[in-house]
Design a protein around this motif. Structure first.
Motif, short mmCIF file in Angstrom:
data_model
loop_
_atom_site.label_atom_id
_atom_site.label_comp_id
_atom_site.label_asym_id
_atom_site.label_seq_id
_atom_site.Cartn_x
_atom_site.Cartn_y
_atom_site.Cartn_z
N GLU A 144 63.77 -6.98 -20.36
CA GLU A 144 64.32 -5.76 -19.77
C GLU A 144 64.42 -5.88 -18.25
O GLU A 144 65.41 -5.46 -17.65
N ILE A 145 63.41 -6.47 -17.65
CA ILE A 145 63.40 -6.62 -16.19
C ILE A 145 64.56 -7.49 -15.71
O ILE A 145 65.22 -7.18 -14.71
N PHE A 146 64.84 -8.56 -16.46
CA PHE A 146 65.87 -9.50 -16.03
C PHE A 146 67.18 -9.37 -16.81
O PHE A 146 67.97 -10.30 -16.86
N ASP A 147 67.38 -8.21 -17.41
CA ASP A 147 68.65 -7.95 -18.09
C ASP A 147 69.77 -7.98 -17.05
O ASP A 147 69.73 -7.24 -16.06
N PRO A 148 70.79 -8.83 -17.24
CA PRO A 148 71.87 -8.93 -16.24
C PRO A 148 72.63 -7.62 -16.05
O PRO A 148 73.25 -7.41 -15.00
N GLU A 149 72.59 -6.74 -17.04
CA GLU A 149 73.27 -5.44 -16.90
C GLU A 149 72.49 -4.49 -15.99
O GLU A 149 73.01 -3.46 -15.58
N ARG A 150 71.24 -4.83 -15.72
CA ARG A 150 70.36 -4.03 -14.85
C ARG A 150 70.33 -2.54 -15.22
O ARG A 150 70.56 -1.67 -14.38
N ASP A 184 64.72 -6.94 -8.30
CA ASP A 184 65.28 -7.01 -6.94
C ASP A 184 64.60 -8.07 -6.08
O ASP A 184 65.17 -8.53 -5.09
N HIS A 185 63.40 -8.42 -6.44
CA HIS A 185 62.60 -9.28 -5.57
C HIS A 185 62.45 -10.69 -6.16
O HIS A 185 62.47 -10.87 -7.38
N PRO A 186 62.29 -11.69 -5.30
CA PRO A 186 62.15 -13.07 -5.78
C PRO A 186 60.78 -13.36 -6.38
O PRO A 186 60.56 -14.40 -6.97
N LEU A 187 59.85 -12.40 -6.20
CA LEU A 187 58.50 -12.57 -6.74
C LEU A 187 58.19 -11.42 -7.69
O LEU A 187 58.33 -10.25 -7.33
N LEU A 188 57.79 -11.75 -8.91
CA LEU A 188 57.40 -10.74 -9.89
C LEU A 188 55.93 -10.94 -10.24
O LEU A 188 55.51 -12.03 -10.61
N ILE A 189 55.15 -9.88 -10.08
CA ILE A 189 53.73 -9.93 -10.43
C ILE A 189 53.52 -9.07 -11.67
O ILE A 189 53.79 -7.87 -11.66
N LEU A 190 53.07 -9.70 -12.74
CA LEU A 190 52.77 -8.98 -13.98
C LEU A 190 51.25 -8.94 -14.16
O LEU A 190 50.61 -9.99 -14.25
N PHE A 191 50.69 -7.74 -14.20
CA PHE A 191 49.25 -7.61 -14.41
C PHE A 191 49.03 -6.97 -15.78
O PHE A 191 49.46 -5.85 -16.02
N VAL A 192 48.37 -7.70 -16.66
CA VAL A 192 48.15 -7.24 -18.03
C VAL A 192 46.71 -6.76 -18.16
O VAL A 192 45.77 -7.55 -18.07
N VAL A 193 46.55 -5.46 -18.36
CA VAL A 193 45.21 -4.89 -18.50
C VAL A 193 44.69 -5.18 -19.92
O VAL A 193 45.40 -4.96 -20.89
N LEU A 209 62.27 -18.46 -16.56
CA LEU A 209 63.02 -19.66 -16.18
C LEU A 209 64.41 -19.66 -16.81
O LEU A 209 65.39 -20.10 -16.20
N SER A 210 64.50 -19.14 -18.04
CA SER A 210 65.80 -19.12 -18.72
C SER A 210 66.66 -17.92 -18.31
O SER A 210 67.88 -18.01 -18.30
N LEU A 211 66.01 -16.81 -17.95
CA LEU A 211 66.76 -15.60 -17.62
C LEU A 211 67.17 -15.54 -16.15
O LEU A 211 68.28 -15.10 -15.82
N LYS A 212 66.26 -15.95 -15.26
CA LYS A 212 66.57 -15.90 -13.83
C LYS A 212 65.85 -17.03 -13.11
O LYS A 212 64.79 -16.82 -12.50
N PRO A 213 66.41 -18.23 -13.17
CA PRO A 213 65.79 -19.38 -12.51
C PRO A 213 65.62 -19.12 -11.01
O PRO A 213 66.45 -18.47 -10.38
N GLY A 214 64.53 -19.61 -10.48
CA GLY A 214 64.28 -19.42 -9.05
C GLY A 214 63.35 -18.26 -8.75
O GLY A 214 62.83 -18.14 -7.65
N THR A 215 63.14 -17.40 -9.74
CA THR A 215 62.22 -16.28 -9.56
C THR A 215 60.79 -16.76 -9.78
O THR A 215 60.49 -17.46 -10.75
N GLN A 216 59.92 -16.40 -8.87
CA GLN A 216 58.51 -16.76 -9.01
C GLN A 216 57.78 -15.65 -9.75
O GLN A 216 57.94 -14.47 -9.44
N VAL A 217 57.00 -16.04 -10.74
CA VAL A 217 56.25 -15.07 -11.53
C VAL A 217 54.77 -15.39 -11.48
O VAL A 217 54.36 -16.53 -11.69
N ILE A 218 53.98 -14.39 -11.18
CA ILE A 218 52.53 -14.53 -11.20
C ILE A 218 51.99 -13.60 -12.29
O ILE A 218 52.22 -12.40 -12.25
N VAL A 219 51.32 -14.19 -13.28
CA VAL A 219 50.75 -13.41 -14.38
C VAL A 219 49.25 -13.27 -14.14
O VAL A 219 48.52 -14.27 -14.06
N LEU A 220 48.81 -12.04 -14.00
CA LEU A 220 47.39 -11.75 -13.78
C LEU A 220 46.87 -10.89 -14.93
O LEU A 220 47.64 -10.19 -15.58
#
Length: 246
Positions: A144-150, A184-193, A209-220
């Motif tokens: 949903e976050i990286f849906d090209p239709e936004r 909108d941002h090149p960095l996505l932080i996902l925090f899973v409680v 990587l498949s939906l939006k290459p170049g985006t950095q993702v940090i999973v916490l």
């Protein structure tokens, strides 16, 4: 899997519930059965009370309670769940009370996504050409976050902070103001409680990587989950004083 098929699934589970003296290496242990039940109720989602379901649940409860009593040795997890350090001292009544509480938690798990609109289900029904499939919640969120239709995310809420955001919120009452989008941002932080598994973290990485290459993702997350960690957290943890694993 819907609520109408739930009794069928639980009935299929019944023959798998065996005491230790009847189990082989190919059979499920009580701990593995609990993991399976967590998965079943999580995938099913919220359901209404049904006589057939209630009767089937009761059969599973009694079978589990009896199995706990007949264990040659209670595992640390079963000791915590039943509040008993030995199966010799575990009565059926005490075991049944513990199992009833366990199923109350399972019902809570089934209704965990009830307030969501877009991410309410993780189950994709099958048809004549496709098998039913499991669509993980985190996968849906990332897609949903990286849906090209936004599209405007329904279940992902933007929390306003700071004067600029407050002004935008005020202006949006009188004119159309676009809200910030998670992509909108090149960095996505996902925090899973609650916890995240290694496979979920890898899935998120591969998906981005498949939906939006170049985006950095940090999973916490609050902890790294293993299969047996889940029944421990759900059925044998003091909810008022949880161990966050720090």
């Amino acid at each position: 899997m819907g609520e109408s098929t739930m009794p069928v699934v639980l009935n299929q589970l019944l023959p798998m519930i065996k005491p230790s003296n009847q189990r082989t290496n190919d059979d499920y242990s009580p701990e593995e059965l609990l993991i399976l039940l967590i998965y079943i109720y999580s995938v099913t989602g919220e359901f209404t009370e049904d006589k057939d379901l209630a009767e089937t649940e009761e059969k599973v409860k009694k079978a589990l309670a009896q199995t706990f009593c007949e264990e040659s040795e209670l595992s640390p997890l079963l000791q915590k769940i039943t509040g008993c350090d030995s199966s010799i001292n575990l009565t059926f009544h005490r075991s049944k009370i513990a199992v009833d509480e366990l199923f109350t938690s399972l019902r809570d798990i089934a209704g965990a996504r009830s307030l969501m609109k877009q991410f309410k289900s993780v189950y994709v029904p099958g048809n004549h050409t496709h098998q039913a499939s499991y669509r993980p919640l985190l996968k849906q969120v990332v897609e949903e976050i990286f849906d090209p239709e936004r599209p405007d995310p329904v279940d992902i809420e933007h929390m306003s902070s700071g004067l600029t955001d407050l002004l935008k919120t005020g202006f949006s009452m009188f004119m159309k103001v676009s809200r910030p989008h998670p992509s909108d941002h090149p960095l996505l932080i996902l925090f899973v409680v609650g916890g995240v598994t290694v496979s979920e973290a890898k899935m998120i990485k591969d998906l981005v990587l498949s939906l939006k290459p170049g985006t950095q993702v940090i999973v916490l997350s609050t902890r790294l989950l293993k299969p047996l960690t889940m029944p421990e957290l759900l059925f044998a943890t003091d909810r008022l004083h949880p161990d966050l694993g720090f």
